[in-house]
Motif scaffolding. Structure first.
Motif, mmCIF file in Angstrom:
data_model
loop_
_atom_site.group_PDB
_atom_site.id
_atom_site.type_symbol
_atom_site.label_atom_id
_atom_site.label_comp_id
_atom_site.label_asym_id
_atom_site.label_seq_id
_atom_site.Cartn_x
_atom_site.Cartn_y
_atom_site.Cartn_z
ATOM 1 N N PHE A 58 0.841 -1.207 0.000
ATOM 2 C CA PHE A 58 0.000 0.000 0.000
ATOM 3 C C PHE A 58 0.872 1.252 0.000
ATOM 4 C CE2 PHE A 58 -4.544 -1.098 1.484
ATOM 5 C CZ PHE A 58 -4.588 -2.134 0.575
ATOM 6 N N PHE A 59 1.940 1.170 0.804
ATOM 7 C CA PHE A 59 2.841 2.328 0.850
ATOM 8 C C PHE A 59 3.439 2.588 -0.526
ATOM 9 C CE2 PHE A 59 7.425 3.161 0.818
ATOM 10 C CZ PHE A 59 7.403 4.512 1.112
ATOM 11 N N THR A 79 6.550 11.344 1.382
ATOM 12 C CA THR A 79 6.676 9.888 1.337
ATOM 13 C C THR A 79 6.784 9.325 2.757
ATOM 14 O OG1 THR A 79 7.765 10.008 -0.797
ATOM 15 C CG2 THR A 79 8.085 7.991 0.448
ATOM 16 N N ALA A 80 7.582 9.977 3.604
ATOM 17 C CA ALA A 80 7.724 9.533 4.992
ATOM 18 C C ALA A 80 6.395 9.656 5.728
ATOM 19 C CB ALA A 80 8.802 10.350 5.699
ATOM 20 N N PHE A 81 5.670 10.725 5.418
ATOM 21 C CA PHE A 81 4.364 10.965 6.038
ATOM 22 C C PHE A 81 3.405 9.806 5.728
ATOM 23 C CE2 PHE A 81 0.180 12.908 6.399
ATOM 24 C CZ PHE A 81 0.298 13.728 7.515
ATOM 25 N N MET A 86 0.940 4.275 6.770
ATOM 26 C CA MET A 86 0.827 2.873 6.356
ATOM 27 C C MET A 86 1.351 1.935 7.441
ATOM 28 S SD MET A 86 -0.849 2.668 3.742
ATOM 29 C CE MET A 86 -1.652 4.206 3.390
ATOM 30 N N ALA A 87 2.370 2.390 8.162
ATOM 31 C CA ALA A 87 2.881 1.582 9.271
ATOM 32 C C ALA A 87 1.814 1.445 10.346
ATOM 33 C CB ALA A 87 4.150 2.203 9.846
ATOM 34 N N VAL A 88 1.086 2.541 10.580
ATOM 35 C CA VAL A 88 -0.008 2.482 11.553
ATOM 36 C C VAL A 88 -1.079 1.508 11.067
ATOM 37 C CG1 VAL A 88 -1.931 3.775 12.573
ATOM 38 C CG2 VAL A 88 0.350 4.797 12.463
ATOM 39 N N ALA A 142 8.737 -4.030 9.007
ATOM 40 C CA ALA A 142 8.733 -4.396 7.586
ATOM 41 C C ALA A 142 8.380 -3.180 6.726
ATOM 42 C CB ALA A 142 7.734 -5.526 7.345
ATOM 43 N N THR A 143 7.362 -2.456 7.147
ATOM 44 C CA THR A 143 6.931 -1.289 6.379
ATOM 45 C C THR A 143 8.033 -0.221 6.356
ATOM 46 O OG1 THR A 143 4.717 -1.763 7.197
ATOM 47 C CG2 THR A 143 5.016 0.329 6.069
ATOM 48 N N PHE A 144 8.654 0.007 7.487
ATOM 49 C CA PHE A 144 9.722 1.018 7.566
ATOM 50 C C PHE A 144 10.941 0.632 6.733
ATOM 51 C CE2 PHE A 144 9.159 4.158 11.295
ATOM 52 C CZ PHE A 144 7.847 4.403 10.910
ATOM 53 N N VAL A 145 11.275 -0.654 6.735
ATOM 54 C CA VAL A 145 12.435 -1.092 5.947
ATOM 55 C C VAL A 145 12.174 -0.827 4.465
ATOM 56 C CG1 VAL A 145 13.702 -3.130 5.141
ATOM 57 C CG2 VAL A 145 13.325 -2.778 7.591
#
Lengths: 272, 328
Positions: A58-59, A79-81, A86-88, A142-145
């Motif tokens: 999704f990200f 993008t970080a925002f 998406m991590a949430v 996983a999402t952050f990586v």
């Protein structure tokens, strides 16, 4: 007595007398059980897709285009925002799925089987909560990586702060998952909860900013359970939104879901 | 006492599943709880395991509250279908049980072996047959090395060879002197594996006796006659006689050779009004447990001791004479 082969038994009352048997500590809550349960969760393809694959995908779909990378947002880029949102979303799915495991286990009679062991109902719930939080952490990481390789840019403090807040605040969804798990005696509760979570994420401003959808929507959105988590998790990066509303939101929903889970849990324990 | 049930009552709404049940089971006994569906067997088992609490009366297992006995691994159970997670392997399921009971990996290997599932240890539970899953439940039940093992309809849904393998495993385990209680509606299982049979109907014990007594009662025929001042010893000495009972002027003889008994009574004694009734286990079971059977004689009637008013019922030829007894 080192083995329990039939030959060595000396019959009832012999060998190990009833008095020598002890009840395990902490109601049966143990690292060994957590490890086995984690392994089982990892084996469930649907859980893995929901919690580890979908959020990064999704990200990549919504947040990694060139426009977003070059647009500033708070201390980082847009993008970080989107990545934090998406991590949430991922932590939310993971924690709900973890909590909702009780539904499947009740449906097939596993919780009844567990009642034939020293595991206490409270320890069982504790195991499920810890599991939900572990899976939530895996999902956030996983999402952050993926995000770090796909152009998300923010200070180290924001990476850490946003990640931790996304994870910790997702406790509200672990409680939600537990509540739903006890409420819905279904073998595929996540098929019901998946769409519900998508709606909540939308209403909570994880997919699009709530302000872009009109004043009424924005006002209502602030009272939905994903809103508070989103605002708090993005705070180290964006420094925007009313933090006290967000804190109140998270605390209130967590208390509500936990109370609901507790209520159903008590009923369940009395019945089985 | 391994199990003590005193006046146990369990209600579900308007339905009384267990209705003042008394039962005492001593160490090392292998007891069959026999009765039709809805007789209250499973409710009784649930209370022995602390899965539900009685509405009245008391349940003690090895001198403790059931839940406490379960937590200490003193009692374990193989329940009916369900209760397993498809996405665990056989070994993992047992290992989880071991973790909860604080047992070692070696104990896991030992029970996998003894329950006959060692060779499918790596298989996912969802891929196991019904019989294999039941042996897995048995492995889990063996793990805490319980003093009391309870089996609730353990072979429901198994094919013939599955049933045989399962009982093979139970039988070899019971040699160690463990107390075993199993609820069943398969008469042949009660007959083959129990040394004591407890008939349950409408939540009460309607008959309770050794397997031998049950067999004596239900196999062969019953000869009954009026013989004032009957010579009990002479009757007992006849070939094939299992049971002799004298009540007032009536003598009842249970045995395999009814002809020999009848010939003796009619030719060598003043006995008259002779009746011969035949019956088998199936019929006796139906008579004992049928819903329209009278409750005369009350609960706890002992098979073979002739207090069995519960043996009455409209079962035709079946133990017909008992009807007379029941009305006394």
């Amino acid at each position: 007595m080192t083995t329990i082969t039939a030959d060595e038994r000396r019959g009832p009352g012999g060998g190990r007398g009833p008095g020598e048997r002890r009840v395990p500590r902490w109601g049966g809550f143990s690292a060994g059980m957590l490890a086995l349960e984690l392994r089982r969760m990892a084996r469930n393809r649907r859980t893995v897709v929901f919690t580890v694959i979908m959020p990064p995908v999704f990200f990549l779909l919504f947040g990694s285009n060139a426009d977003y990378r070059s647009t500033r947002a708070g201390e980082g880029n847009l993008t970080a925002f989107v990545l934090v949102s998406m991590a949430v979303y991922g932590a939310m799915l993971a924690c709900t799925a973890g909590g909702a495991m009780v539904s499947v286990e009740r449906a097939v009679g596993w919780s009844r089987q567990l009642r034939l062991t020293p595991l206490t109902p409270a320890a069982y719930v504790a195991v499920k909560l810890v599991l939900a939080m572990v899976v939530g952490a895996v999902s956030v990481v996983a999402t952050f990586v993926v995000g770090s390789f796909a152009g998300a840019d923010m200070p180290v403090s924001a990476w850490v702060g946003c990640g931790l807040l996304a994870w910790v605040c997702a406790l509200v969804f672990a409680a939600f998952g537990l509540f739903m798990g006890y409420l819905l005696p279904s073998e595929n509760v996540m098929q019901v909860l998946g769409p519900v979570l998508a709606v909540l994420s939308f209403a909570g401003g994880l997919f699009v900013p709530v302000d872009s959808l009109g004043h009424v929507f924005a006002t209502v959105a602030r009272f939905t359970p994903a809103y508070g988590v989103g605002v708090l998790a993005r705070a180290p990066l964006a420094h925007e939104g009313e933090l006290w509303v967000a804190v109140l939101n998270v605390v209130a929903w967590t208390a509500l879901f936990a109370a609901g889970a507790m209520w159903r849990f008590r009923k369940d324990t009395a019945r089985v | 006492m391994t199990v003590e049930l005193d006046g146990v009552v369990k209600r579900f709404g308007a339905v009384t599943a267990v209705d003042g049940l008394d039962l005492r089971i001593g160490a090392g006994e292998v007891v069959a709880l026999l009765g039709p569906n809805g007789a209250g067997k499973t409710s009784t088992v649930d209370m022995m395991l602390g899965l539900s609490a009685p509405d009245a009366g008391s349940v003690r297992v090895l001198g403790r509250a059931p839940r406490e006995a379960v937590a200490r691994g003193l009692v374990s159970a193989v329940m009916q279908t369900g209760g397993l997670l498809k996405d665990y392997t056989v070994a993992e399921t047992v290992r989880l049980t071991a973790v909860l009971f604080g047992r070692s990996r070696r104990d896991v290997d030992a029970v996998l072996e003894r329950a006959g599932v060692a060779e499918i240890a790596g298989r996912l539970v969802g891929k196991c047959s019904g019989g294999q899953q039941q042996r897995l439940r048995f492995a889990m039940a063996l793990l805490p090395d319980p003093e009391l093992l309870i089996l609730d309809e353990p072979t429901t849904g198994m094919d013939v060879s599955g049933r045989r393998d399962f009982w093979e495993a139970i039988r070899s385990d019971a040699r160690s002197g463990r107390t075993v209680i199993f609820a069943t509606h398969y008469l042949d299982e009660a007959d083959a594996y129990a040394d004591r049979v407890v008939f349950v109907r409408r939540g009460r014990v309607v008959a309770d006796g050794s397997a031998a007594q049950v067999k004596a009662m239900v196999s062969g025929r019953t000869v009954r006659a009026a013989w004032p001042g009957a010579d009990e010893a002479a009757l007992r000495a006849l070939p094939g006689v299992d049971e002799v009972e004298v009540r007032g002027d009536t003598v009842t003889v249970r045995g395999k050779d009814s002809d020999e008994v009848a010939r003796f009574l009619l030719t060598r004694t003043p006995a008259r009004d002779l009746e011969i009734a035949s019956h088998n286990l199936e019929e006796a079971f139906l008579a004992l447990t049928a819903d329209d059977a009278g409750t005369a004689g009350g609960p706890g009637a002992d098979i073979g001791r002739g207090q069995g008013g519960a043996l009455s019922a409209g079962g035709g030829v079946l133990i017909s004479g008992d009807e007379r007894e029941a009305t006394r």
